[in-house]
Scaffold this active site. Structure first.
Site, PDB file in Angstrom:
ATOM      1  N   TYR A 142       2.964  25.711  44.020  1.00 54.92           N
ATOM      2  CA  TYR A 142       2.453  26.284  42.847  1.00 54.92           C
ATOM      3  C   TYR A 142       2.226  27.525  42.889  1.00 54.92           C
ATOM      4  O   TYR A 142       1.828  27.729  42.204  1.00 54.92           O
ATOM      5  CB  TYR A 142       0.734  25.140  42.586  1.00 54.92           C
ATOM      6  N   LYS A 193       7.524  17.744  54.841  1.00 54.68           N
ATOM      7  CA  LYS A 193       8.754  16.591  54.746  1.00 54.68           C
ATOM      8  C   LYS A 193       9.686  17.341  55.840  1.00 54.68           C
ATOM      9  O   LYS A 193      10.233  18.002  55.586  1.00 54.68           O
ATOM     10  CB  LYS A 193       9.096  16.201  53.274  1.00 54.68           C
ATOM     11  N   ASP A 226       6.864  10.899  51.993  1.00 55.54           N
ATOM     12  CA  ASP A 226       7.526   9.785  50.983  1.00 55.54           C
ATOM     13  C   ASP A 226       6.844   8.302  51.654  1.00 55.54           C
ATOM     14  O   ASP A 226       6.699   7.524  51.173  1.00 55.54           O
ATOM     15  CB  ASP A 226       8.867   9.986  50.635  1.00 55.54           C
ATOM     16  N   ASP A 250      -1.410  16.683  45.567  1.00 54.07           N
ATOM     17  CA  ASP A 250      -1.581  16.541  44.389  1.00 54.07           C
ATOM     18  C   ASP A 250      -1.407  15.149  44.081  1.00 54.07           C
ATOM     19  O   ASP A 250      -2.019  14.158  43.711  1.00 54.07           O
ATOM     20  CB  ASP A 250      -0.615  16.641  43.293  1.00 54.07           C
ATOM     21  N   ASP A 254      -4.089  11.892  43.199  1.00 52.84           N
ATOM     22  CA  ASP A 254      -3.778  10.260  42.224  1.00 52.84           C
ATOM     23  C   ASP A 254      -2.945   9.189  42.675  1.00 52.84           C
ATOM     24  O   ASP A 254      -4.130   7.912  42.071  1.00 52.84           O
ATOM     25  CB  ASP A 254      -2.735  11.112  41.433  1.00 52.84           C
TER      26      ASP A 254
END
Ligand code: NAD
Length: 370
Positions: A142, A193, A226, A250, A254
């Site tokens: 970001y 990852k 993942d 992020d 959620d």
């Protein structure tokens, strides 16, 4: 008596309604428990824009920096949709996060037994769930440079975001996760990852080294992000603390949040580095939800996310662990009694407004503290 400085920024929409319920709890803790909270209050978001033409004034920024903890309600609403970009309501929150250097975002996902049936997962999968996601908040893709869209001149464009992490950024967020794990289930799952990203390789190496050097007593596991997402919805109770980067955090936070139901229930904390002399961390506590303009001013907002954010404040900024436990237990007890705001209401339970919900939690809290 130690002074505990709280700076309240109720903000817009349902922010002030929810904050009013926290203020009652602070008054009780001061008047009947002598906890010495000193509160001051400022404006943020649209309300600050209306008053000063800024999303937060310099004076209020100074107060936020001087406080032991900031309690933040919510910002935004259609009234301010067309104000200039730099002074839009969210700019106030971003400025606070940046100037207080809040690099660690803590999002608990707790499933209150009384609400297990409201989850989209089977009750046995979520009942009693208590996990904490620790998301790196100030680095990663970001913020990394270059960050741009380039016109390639052949009718095509190229969009670029850059994922960058340096050792110290990973060390400090891993440190927060390990320290928190020691106060809970003593287990950390680190997610990245590393199979496809160099920053993931470094993340894995640094978390492993930090663990070995300082936190070998905590159980550590690594999981590809993942696979972690999959495991979160398959059997979330396998986790205690999850630590991950800004982007994965992020999304994963959620996902974890929705395991437990309504937005009106979800608290969060954002922490900075410990002060070199006092050891205290800068901190901001806020509900995950926004200003809910669709229900603002009607007295029907669920104040639990705001009250639970204050419970996190008691725990993490003031080390008032018993008070935090009791406040969380009071929320659970009120839900057990079938008392619900509209967002979590179901057949057979009693529908109440914001003030009644706040009063019911305060009454339980008092009874538990007697
Ligand atoms: P929102 O979280 O405000 O609302 C989403 C839905 O959930 C709405 O239907 C709302 O009524 C409901 N809801 C949210 N909190 C609730 C509560 N405590 N009790 C009962 N119902 C609740 O998100 P949105 O509608 O996408 O955004 C509204 C405004 O809030 C926008 O201006 C947005 O930019 C802003 N926003 C601010 C923050 C923040 O201040 N941190 C976060 C998200 C959105």
């Amino acid at each position: 008596m130690a002074t505990r400085k709280l700076f309240l920024l109720p903000g817009d929409g349902i922010g002030p309604e929810s904050m009013a319920e926290v203020r009652k709890i602070i008054t009780y803790l001061n008047e009947e428990k002598g906890l010495g909270f000193e509160t001051d209050e400022g404006l943020v978001g649209g309300s600050a824009y209306d008053a000063h033409g800024q999303a937060i004034s310099e004076g209020d920024m100074e107060k936020a920096l001087a406080a032991d903890a900031v309690l933040f309600g919510a910002v935004g609403g259609p009234k301010w949709d067309s104000v200039p970009y730099e002074v839009r309501p969210e700019a106030g929150l971003l400025r606070l996060r940046k100037d207080l250097a809040l690099f660690a975002n803590l999002r608990p996902a707790i499933c209150y037994p009384a609400l297990a049936d409201a989850s989209s997962l089977r009750p046995e999968v979520v009942e009693g769930l208590d996990i904490l996601i620790v998301r790196e908040l100030t680095g990663g893709v970001y913020f990394g440079e270059p960050k741009e869209i380039i016109d390639l001149g052949n009718g095509q464009k190229r969009g670029i975001d850059t994922q960058v992490y340096e050792t110290y950024e990973i060390e400090r967020i891993a440190g927060v996760a390990f320290e928190l794990a020691r106060t809970r289930g003593n287990k950390v799952t680190s997610m990245e990852k590393r199979n496809v990203m160099k920053s993931g390789v470094l993340w894995n190496e640094v978390v492993t080294a930090t663990h070995k050097a300082q936190y070998a007593d905590v159980q550590l596991e690594h999981m590809l992000a993942d696979a972690g997402g999959m495991q979160l919805v398959r059997w979330p109770k396998q986790f205690d603390v999850i630590v991950t980067d800004n982007l994965f955090g992020d999304m994963l936070s959620d996902v974890a949040a929705m395991l437990t139901g309504s937005l009106g229930m979800l608290p969060s904390a954002s922490l900075g580095a410990p002060d070199a002399t006092t050891g205290k961390r800068k901190a901001l506590y806020e509900p995950v939800h926004g200003s809910a303009p669709d229900i603002a001013g009607q007295g029907i907002a669920n104040p639990i996310a705001m009250i639970a954010s204050f419970a996190m404040c008691l725990r993490y900024s003031f080390n008032l662990i018993e008070e935090a436990d009791r406040l969380e237990a009071a929320i659970a007890a009120v839900l057990d009694d079938g008392i619900r705001t509209g967002d979590i209401w179901s057949e057979g339970s009693k529908k109440v407004g914001t003030v009644e919900m706040g009063d019911a939690i305060l009454a339980k809290f008092k009874a538990l503290s007697a």
